[in-house]
Enzyme design. Sequence first.
Site, short mmCIF file in Angstrom:
data_model
loop_
_atom_site.label_atom_id
_atom_site.label_comp_id
_atom_site.label_asym_id
_atom_site.label_seq_id
_atom_site.Cartn_x
_atom_site.Cartn_y
_atom_site.Cartn_z
N ASP A 1 22.83 13.66 16.34
CA ASP A 1 21.96 14.75 16.78
C ASP A 1 21.13 14.25 17.96
O ASP A 1 20.68 13.10 17.97
CB ASP A 1 21.00 15.16 15.67
CG ASP A 1 21.65 16.00 14.58
OD1 ASP A 1 22.90 16.04 14.53
OD2 ASP A 1 20.92 16.60 13.78
N HIS B 1 27.27 8.77 13.29
CA HIS B 1 28.54 9.02 12.61
C HIS B 1 29.72 8.73 13.52
O HIS B 1 29.57 8.56 14.73
CB HIS B 1 28.57 10.46 12.11
CG HIS B 1 27.55 10.75 11.05
ND1 HIS B 1 27.88 10.98 9.73
CD2 HIS B 1 26.19 10.83 11.10
CE1 HIS B 1 26.78 11.18 9.02
NE2 HIS B 1 25.74 11.10 9.85
N SER C 1 16.71 6.41 19.21
CA SER C 1 17.16 5.67 20.37
C SER C 1 18.32 6.38 21.04
O SER C 1 18.29 7.59 21.21
CB SER C 1 17.54 4.24 19.98
OG SER C 1 17.67 3.44 21.12
#
EC number: 4.1.1.65
Length: 295
Positions: A90, A147, A254
């Site tokens: 995200d 992911h 980050s």
Amino acid sequence: MLDRIKIALQHLLPKRWLTELAGWGAERRGGWLTRGVITLFVRWYKVDMQEAQQPDVATYPTFNAFFVRPLRDEARPIDADPAVLVLPADGIISQLGPIEGEQVFQAKGHHYSLEALLAGNESMITRFRDGSFATTYLAPRDYHRVHMPCNGVLREMLYVPGELFSVNPLTAANIPNLFARNERIICLFDTDFGPMAQILVGATIVGSIETVWAGTVTPPREGIIKRWRYPQADADGAVVLLKGQEMGRFKLGSTVINLFAGKNVLLGEHLYTRYVTRVGQRLAHGIAQTDSPLT
């Protein structure tokens, strides 16, 4: 004027000390104080807690437990098309596009080299020369687990020590070679679409970076490059991860950089700078190789 002050502070502030202090505080069980800090954070950054498996902030014993909160299973559906590579995190797209020789675009007027990013690892540099890349920035409000864009077999991991500059868009636009200067973990995978690197970049206040196979990789910050090698898919000790599966996490936010080799991965034409990303949505279309490294 304000932007200049912010950039100047990036050079002046004791970033490593602040990061270690933040990491220490984020692991403390502070009871009502921890709940208060989390509540303020949720309100300030407008975090959508209804996506979390545990939406009640009182269930999180530490700030880090809140920060790496898992989402409900249905919150991030994974594109099931086997030819589609999905977004790993995200956030927003910082930059994406072709790697021009060994040059990767950072921001207007700024490039960095594969040699610098990959800490001079010649075999990796050769793989990704003239390939493609996508850089995803994770803001504080975002979900902070990372992911897999596609199925992959982990073959190598590098820890590269470095600076801890902030990685927000303002800093990326003003500090040359930002992602090649900051601390980072480089994960090299064999995939059906050729080699892929997924790079987790550290930053100010990022107390730690973890992977699902090694746990916490940093800290400690020992100032030396570390290298781990892993076997192919059919060998004992192989690390095989499936598309959409968690591979790592940040404590705090980050940047993730993906590198793809050759022309087998075609980045989605719908993507652009500052595009809002969600795990599992389409990143690219892949052209599978004849021999799968996963079998």
